[in-house]
Design an enzyme around this catalytic site. Structure first.
Site, PDB file in Angstrom:
ATOM      1  N   THR A  78      16.835  16.967 -19.347  1.00  0.00           N
ATOM      2  CA  THR A  78      16.967  16.766 -17.912  1.00  0.00           C
ATOM      3  C   THR A  78      15.610  16.920 -17.237  1.00  0.00           C
ATOM      4  OG1 THR A  78      17.395  19.106 -17.489  1.00  0.00           O
ATOM      5  CG2 THR A  78      19.297  17.710 -17.983  1.00  0.00           C
ATOM      6  N   ALA A  86      14.918  19.004 -14.872  1.00  0.00           N
ATOM      7  CA  ALA A  86      14.643  20.434 -14.741  1.00  0.00           C
ATOM      8  C   ALA A  86      14.057  20.994 -16.032  1.00  0.00           C
ATOM      9  CB  ALA A  86      15.922  21.178 -14.379  1.00  0.00           C
ATOM     10  N   SER A 142      21.030  14.196 -14.921  1.00  0.00           N
ATOM     11  CA  SER A 142      21.390  15.549 -14.508  1.00  0.00           C
ATOM     12  C   SER A 142      22.729  15.986 -15.097  1.00  0.00           C
ATOM     13  CB  SER A 142      21.494  15.628 -12.984  1.00  0.00           C
ATOM     14  OG  SER A 142      20.282  15.290 -12.358  1.00  0.00           O
ATOM     15  N   TYR A 195      11.015  30.219 -22.024  1.00  0.00           N
ATOM     16  CA  TYR A 195      12.074  30.249 -20.998  1.00  0.00           C
ATOM     17  C   TYR A 195      11.804  31.351 -19.973  1.00  0.00           C
ATOM     18  CZ  TYR A 195      16.698  29.035 -19.246  1.00  0.00           C
ATOM     19  OH  TYR A 195      17.742  28.589 -18.474  1.00  0.00           O
ATOM     20  N   GLY A 218      23.618  19.584  -7.291  1.00  0.00           N
ATOM     21  CA  GLY A 218      22.594  19.590  -8.326  1.00  0.00           C
ATOM     22  C   GLY A 218      22.269  18.244  -8.947  1.00  0.00           C
ATOM     23  N   LYS A 234      19.168  33.771 -15.530  1.00  0.00           N
ATOM     24  CA  LYS A 234      20.445  33.325 -16.094  1.00  0.00           C
ATOM     25  C   LYS A 234      21.295  34.501 -16.558  1.00  0.00           C
ATOM     26  CE  LYS A 234      19.926  28.822 -15.676  1.00  0.00           C
ATOM     27  NZ  LYS A 234      20.740  28.047 -14.695  1.00  0.00           N
TER      28      LYS A 234
END
Length: 260
Positions: free
Chosen positions: A199, A201, A25, A161, A19, A168
């Site tokens: 990050t 992402a 990250s 989200y 990742g 998740k």
């Protein structure tokens, strides 16, 4: 620069870090922490576009194995674990720090997500961790630890989200089931739930800057978590001192999750 610690509590341990995209990250924070504490690392990068950004970081932590890994590409995950089996013969920990949702699925309402968007999100964000656990199990002959990254949006509805919160939640449930199934083999499984982090992402989440400021103001510590905070907390749970802790979702968020 990698921090230095006198106690090399992971010296002799070998782990896979999945990742790392750049030096912001969460996976990079984990790689820094484990290497600073003595672990030997294998590192993956997503594709040729990501490779130039990841290779210098892999060199910095002296990664012994560096390979491409797109979990949607047939055979790539198996190739990584086959290489680890041939080079090392064993594995002590795995860090799974990847998630993905198509833009339309992430930005739209959950009720509007089409099947392809849903399946892609769950495939990358949840199933890939289950598959990694399957591949890691025979290499963890002396036990080990598996980690994945989650977020508070799994338990509460967080604006923007959306479908990732659903993924998740599934991921955290998978952690509990994997912990129960692999526990007899001495393999522990955890989800790490950091507070909001800047990050790459996270940049795909609309109005993320506002979310960061909300976290800073709401958390009892009034501080934002760093990737190094996450890395060190994960490294602790991978140590034998935490051998009887498994199946947990550990919040590393300055207490954000406890405040209404």
């Amino acid at each position: 620069m990698i921090p230095t610690y006198k106690a090399k509590i992971h010296e002799g341990n070998r782990g896979l870090i999945v990742g790392i995209a750049n030096d912001q990250s969460i996976a990079w924070g984990c790689a820094r922490a484990f290497r600073a504490l003595g672990a030997e690392l294998a590192v993956t990068y997503l594709n040729d576009k990501a490779k130039p950004h990841v290779l210098p970081l892999a060199e910095e932590v002296e990664a012994e194995i560096v390979m491409p890994l797109d979990v949607r590409a047939p055979g790539q995950m198996e190739a990584v674990f086959e290489t680890i089996a041939k080079r090392w013969g064993r594995l002590d920990f795995v860090i799974h720090s990847i998630a993905f949702a198509p833009k339309q699925a992430l930005e739209g309402r959950v009720v509007d997500v089409d099947r392809d968007g849903f399946l892609t999100t769950l495939d990358v964000s949840c199933w890939s961790f289950i598959r990694m656990a399957k591949l890691a199990e025979p290499l963890m002959t002396n036990g080990g630890a598996l980690f994945t990254m989650t977020y508070y949006g799994s338990q509460r509805v967080v604006t923007h989200y959306n479908i990732m919160g659903v993924a998740k939640a599934a991921l955290e449930s998978a952690v509990r089931y994997l912990a129960a199934e692999l526990g007899p083999s001495g393999i522990r499984v955890h989800a790490i739930s950091p507070g909001p982090l800047a990050t790459r992402a996270a940049s795909g989440i609309p109005e993320f800057d506002e979310l960061l400021e909300k976290a800073r103001g709401k958390a009892p510590t009034h501080k934002l978590v760093s990737i190094d905070d996450v890395g060190l907390a994960t490294a602790f749970l991978a140590h034998d001192a935490a051998r009887l802790i498994t199946g947990e979702t550990l919040y590393v968020d300055g207490g954000y999750n406890i405040v209404d």
